[in-house]
Design an enzyme around this catalytic site. Structure first.
Site, PDB file in Angstrom:
ATOM      1  N   ASP A  29      -4.715 -46.411  14.931  1.00 38.24           N
ATOM      2  CA  ASP A  29      -6.007 -45.836  14.575  1.00 38.24           C
ATOM      3  C   ASP A  29      -6.051 -45.726  13.047  1.00 38.24           C
ATOM      4  O   ASP A  29      -5.004 -45.756  12.382  1.00 38.24           O
ATOM      5  CB  ASP A  29      -6.150 -44.462  15.234  1.00 38.24           C
ATOM      6  CG  ASP A  29      -7.460 -43.788  14.901  1.00 38.24           C
ATOM      7  OD1 ASP A  29      -8.500 -44.477  14.869  1.00 38.24           O
ATOM      8  OD2 ASP A  29      -7.448 -42.565  14.645  1.00 38.24           O
ATOM      9  N   ASP A  31      -8.482 -43.379  10.706  1.00 41.89           N
ATOM     10  CA  ASP A  31      -8.630 -42.019  10.181  1.00 41.89           C
ATOM     11  C   ASP A  31      -7.700 -41.047  10.903  1.00 41.89           C
ATOM     12  O   ASP A  31      -7.705 -40.961  12.132  1.00 41.89           O
ATOM     13  CB  ASP A  31     -10.081 -41.545  10.327  1.00 41.89           C
ATOM     14  CG  ASP A  31     -11.055 -42.443   9.583  1.00 41.89           C
ATOM     15  OD1 ASP A  31     -10.762 -42.789   8.428  1.00 41.89           O
ATOM     16  OD2 ASP A  31     -12.095 -42.805  10.157  1.00 41.89           O
TER      17      ASP A  31
END
Length: 243
Positions: A29, A31
């Site tokens: 991922d 953020d």
């Protein structure tokens, strides 16, 4: 120590003893994993970017370990769908993020970037749907069993589960810090959303197994759905890679 605690300890020790192959594809991922999550509405300009501790060196380590290892970024970026920024501005943010990584470690460039800018939760590419993960697996010709998902949210874990990826790591940077505590570091095999007190007592992770008592077993891990377990809980991307 109760028989229930003995059973849970046995489960965790068994999981630890299983041979862990080095994944061929690292699904990251963005953020909260690579760069700090700054909250809503998210990163809207390059100056909003700041790397999590040792993020670049961690990605570089993956790439140096084997020429067969690949890193794919899997990220929802609805800021475009919400018309907060344009596709071109998002591309600029990603170019700046890549540059930040390379400045810290020359080997830290990701191999592919998969972004979903839609706000439609039924979009097969939008996490927790598995579309972007399937894209990455297809690109690098790997099976789900050869992947690891490293994320900071339940939707990351659900996307991996929906794609059939068994190895999932939740980091405490980003949203992960609100889902699990320091005591949850290590294997998390059961959620405390169980129907009986005895089952709730089993919501303990390997990081705290030696010191835990029954009254201490209730933790923030009650927010983790049973459907995504087991998971490994790490402090940040660096710790996840080193594990």
């Amino acid at each position: 120590m109760s028989s229930m605690h003995v059973h849970v300890i046995a489960q965790i020790l068994l999981a630890q003893q299983q041979p862990r192959c080095i994944p061929k594809l690292y699904l990251l991922d963005r953020d909260g994993v690579i760069n700090h999550d700054i909250g809503d509405p998210g990163v809207l300009k390059p100056s909003d970017l700041a790397l999590t501790p040792n993020a670049a060196k961690s990605i570089g380590k993956v790439k140096r370990n084997s020429c067969n290892n690949h890193v794919a970024v899997i990220t929802n970026q609805s800021c475009v769908g919400k018309k907060l920024i344009t596709d071109a501005q998002l591309d600029d943010i990603h170019q700046n993020l890549k540059q930040l990584l390379l400045e810290d470690d020359a080997d830290s460039a990701w191999d592919s970037l998969h972004q979903c800018t839609s706000t439609d939760n039924s979009d097969v590419r939008r996490k927790p749907n598995p579309g972007m993960i399937f894209e990455a697996m297809s690109r690098f010709q790997v099976q789900a069993s050869e992947c690891v998902m490293i994320g900071d949210s339940i939707r990351d874990l659900e996307a991996a589960t929906n794609a059939g990826v068994p190895l999932k790591v939740l980091v405490r940077t980003g949203y992960g810090g609100s889902l699990v505590g320091e005591d949850d570091l290590g294997w998390l095999t059961r959620s405390s959303t169980c129907s009986t007190d005895a089952d709730a007592d089993s919501a303990i992770s390997v990081g705290a197994i030696a010191a835990s008592e029954a009254d201490d077993a209730q933790r923030s891990s009650h927010q983790i759905p049973e459907s995504v377990l087991p998971i490994y809980v790490a402090e940040n991307l660096s710790c996840a890679i080193d594990w």
